[in-house]
Design an enzyme around this catalytic site. Structure first.
Site, PDB file in Angstrom:
ATOM      1  CG  ASP A  29       5.437  -9.063   6.687  1.00 21.19           C
ATOM      2  OD1 ASP A  29       4.381  -8.776   6.099  1.00 21.19           O
ATOM      3  OD2 ASP A  29       6.345  -8.239   6.872  1.00 21.19           O
ATOM      4  CG  HIS A  61       3.590  -6.030   4.084  1.00 17.88           C
ATOM      5  ND1 HIS A  61       4.542  -6.345   5.035  1.00 17.88           N
ATOM      6  CD2 HIS A  61       3.633  -4.678   3.955  1.00 17.88           C
ATOM      7  CE1 HIS A  61       5.130  -5.236   5.457  1.00 17.88           C
ATOM      8  NE2 HIS A  61       4.586  -4.206   4.824  1.00 17.88           N
ATOM      9  CB  SER A 241       7.187  -2.048   5.504  1.00 18.30           C
ATOM     10  OG  SER A 241       6.328  -2.095   6.598  1.00 18.30           O
TER      11      SER A 241
END
Length: 296
Positions: A29, A61, A241
């Site tokens: 990520d 994120h 996600s």
């Protein structure tokens, strides 16, 4: 996270003392901020983008994803606790501050995970990223070959279905791999903001170009509140996600209870124990994640 944990029915696992302890989850990520909710459970950090040594997250994120998998929830009195609050996280930064990246960095990250899996106790790989270009949409693409190699090494690989739905053949790469566990969003009927865009019915749907039914399983992904890259902070994000780390966390609980399960055993167990929501197969796969059924 409090609502998501209820929807996927985590309570029975916690009553049994299952917390993901001893299970390593590698996350490809944007990096990780050392939020209080990770305590001392970030077992390793490697940076394929800028080659920095100390953990950081210039996007947020990766921190959010890691919190869904294994945040302790201490900064919120348990409210935003992750699914497997005692697992350890291995962060591999492969995306930049805008959340973009190169296939070469993702492949380098997968290779690093494969090389270090035994040393770090890695059992699960979470890939909440995907690419949607016609050029890379075949099972021969380098990303699909990369995740397949990780699967062949015995790792449980969970990949997001992507947010390009609701049309057919909208699963992003490498989620089109027939080996990995591809995760869609169970509540994409709710309108959400994804990367500044208002979206509804966005979860990637199969079949793939090779006529493989995808996704395998679905989990909540709308308005999930998890760790932010700031002291004691939390933020809300939406998309497949966010669905994917719910499944990765659930698998960490399963592998704590049954440590000798192979990745194939895990995949079959998910198929047997998912809850059919009556949606089309190429939207829900086997159905909704149910932790209580999964671990019993």
């Amino acid at each position: 996270m409090n609502h998501a944990r209820e929807v996927i029915r985590c309570e029975a696992a916690y009553r049994m003392g299952l917390t993901g302890r001893g299970i390593g989850v590698a996350v490809l990520d944007t990096g990780i901020y050392l939020h209080e909710d990770f305590e001392h459970r970030v077992a390793a950090f490697t940076d394929m983008v800028h080659r920095r040594r100390e953990p950081y997250d210039d996007n947020g994120h990766g921190t959010h994803i890691s919190g869904i998998i294994g945040g302790s929830g201490n900064s919120s009195d348990g409210r935003y606790q992750g699914v497997a609050p005692e697992c350890h996280i291995i962060m591999v930064k492969v995306l930049d501050q805008k959340g973009n990246g190169y296939a070469s960095d993702v492949l380098a990250g997968i290779k690093w995970i494969r090389e270090n899996r035994e040393r770090l106790g890695i059992r699960i790989v979470n890939i909440s990223i995907g690419s949607f270009s016609k050029k890379g949409m075949t099972e021969n693409s380098v990303l699909v070959r990369g995740v397949n190699a990780a699967w062949d090494d015995g790792l449980v690989v969970c990949v997001a279905a992507g947010n390009m739905g609701p049309g057919k053949n909208t699963i992003t790469t490498p989620g089109i791999s027939r080996k990995v566990i591809t995760v869609g969003c169970s509540d994409d009927y709710k309108e959400v903001n994804v990367m500044g865009n208002r979206m509804i019915d966005y979860s990637g749907r199969g079949p793939t170009g090779a006529c493989i039914c995808k996704p395998e399983i679905i989990a909540p992904g709308a308005g999930i509140i998890s760790c932010a890259p700031e002291t004691g902070g939390y933020q809300s994000k939406s998309g497949t996600s966010m669905s994917t780390p719910l499944v990765s966390g659930a698998i960490a609980l399963l592998l704590q209870k049954y440590p000798y399960m192979s990745n194939r055993d895990v995949k079959l167990r998910l198929r047997e124990r998912a809850v059919d929501l009556g949606l089309p197969m190429n939207q829900q796969g086997w159905g909704m994640l149910d932790v209580e059924r999964l671990i019993e």
